[in-house]
Write a protein that holds these residues in place. Sequence first.
Motif, PDB file in Angstrom:
ATOM      1  N   LEU A 189      36.095  12.174 -81.811  1.00 58.44           N
ATOM      2  CA  LEU A 189      37.149  12.448 -80.833  1.00 58.44           C
ATOM      3  C   LEU A 189      38.442  11.695 -81.148  1.00 58.44           C
ATOM      4  O   LEU A 189      39.531  12.171 -80.835  1.00 58.44           O
ATOM      5  N   ARG A 190      38.333  10.536 -81.787  1.00 64.41           N
ATOM      6  CA  ARG A 190      39.534   9.794 -82.169  1.00 64.41           C
ATOM      7  C   ARG A 190      40.295  10.485 -83.294  1.00 64.41           C
ATOM      8  O   ARG A 190      41.514  10.367 -83.381  1.00 64.41           O
ATOM      9  N   ASN A 191      39.574  11.198 -84.145  1.00 59.88           N
ATOM     10  CA  ASN A 191      40.220  11.806 -85.307  1.00 59.88           C
ATOM     11  C   ASN A 191      39.617  13.179 -85.598  1.00 59.88           C
ATOM     12  O   ASN A 191      38.998  13.394 -86.645  1.00 59.88           O
ATOM     13  N   GLN A 193      42.360  21.642 -87.276  1.00 58.48           N
ATOM     14  CA  GLN A 193      42.042  23.010 -86.859  1.00 58.48           C
ATOM     15  C   GLN A 193      41.375  23.036 -85.488  1.00 58.48           C
ATOM     16  O   GLN A 193      41.522  24.003 -84.738  1.00 58.48           O
ATOM     17  N   ALA A 194      40.631  21.987 -85.166  1.00 54.64           N
ATOM     18  CA  ALA A 194      39.939  21.952 -83.876  1.00 54.64           C
ATOM     19  C   ALA A 194      40.902  21.779 -82.719  1.00 54.64           C
ATOM     20  O   ALA A 194      40.556  22.046 -81.558  1.00 54.64           O
ATOM     21  N   LEU A 195      42.106  21.327 -83.009  1.00 52.03           N
ATOM     22  CA  LEU A 195      43.120  21.124 -81.969  1.00 52.03           C
ATOM     23  C   LEU A 195      44.126  22.270 -81.908  1.00 52.03           C
ATOM     24  O   LEU A 195      45.005  22.260 -81.057  1.00 52.03           O
ATOM     25  N   ALA A 196      44.000  23.233 -82.816  1.00 45.55           N
ATOM     26  CA  ALA A 196      44.936  24.358 -82.851  1.00 45.55           C
ATOM     27  C   ALA A 196      44.809  25.197 -81.586  1.00 45.55           C
ATOM     28  O   ALA A 196      43.768  25.203 -80.913  1.00 45.55           O
ATOM     29  N   GLY A 197      45.866  25.907 -81.265  1.00 41.78           N
ATOM     30  CA  GLY A 197      45.893  26.693 -80.038  1.00 41.78           C
ATOM     31  C   GLY A 197      44.865  27.795 -79.984  1.00 41.78           C
ATOM     32  O   GLY A 197      44.459  28.210 -78.889  1.00 41.78           O
TER      33      GLY A 197
END
Length: 242
Positions: free
Chosen positions: A157-159, A163-167
């Motif tokens: 979760l820290r890093n 791609q996992a954070l893309a919209g």
Amino acid sequence: MPRFYCSLPLATGADITLPPAAARHVQVLRLQPGDGVTLFDGRGGEYAATVTRMGRSDVAVHVDAHAPLEREAPVAVHLISGMPANERMDWLVEKATELGAAGIQPLAAARSVIKLSGERADKRKERWQAIAVSACEQCGRNRLPEVHSPLSLAEWLRNPPAQALAGDAVRLVLSLREGNRPLRELAAGARKVWILHGPEGGLTQEEEDAALAAGFAPASLGERVLRAETAAIAALSQLVFA
């Protein structure tokens, strides 16, 4: 025709010496000069090739035509898997690869029986990646899923991968808590999905809370409580065969 993963870049017309793992498989099958094989390097498609020389410990081939075949799942599903005990993680990696998982992140969760670090973690990662290679050779995939080094959920979760954070990414955690929704419903129309699940005993409440705070949605596979490795495969199957 036998299929082998070749870690070297392949090109039509090239004459190459196969990497040790592929050469060993060719020798076990007792192939001879003139026999045909199929090679893939993980960059897309596959190549017809012909054995040209069989040495004591090395094998040479001529790379023939390239076939732009892809057998990937329509949805890129990444598993963040709480490591189950014994050999069950090996089984999970093998079956997830066959079903088309795009990536596998082994998770050292609070309730994980397996505790890996340092050299032991490196060796286990190598083993799991080799299992994924063998599964690709068997099932016909031409792209390898990456099996990452084990991490705790807090570390992931820290890093997280960009791609996992893309919209367009959907992040789901398999959960029995009230208010969860069917996994297939939450992932409807998605092309990139990250699925988090716990080991035996599941994630702790603190781990689930951290995942929800990071944007994961609680997802359900139904009324039954599944083993960790079964849950991962059931979730993957729901998405790649939807």
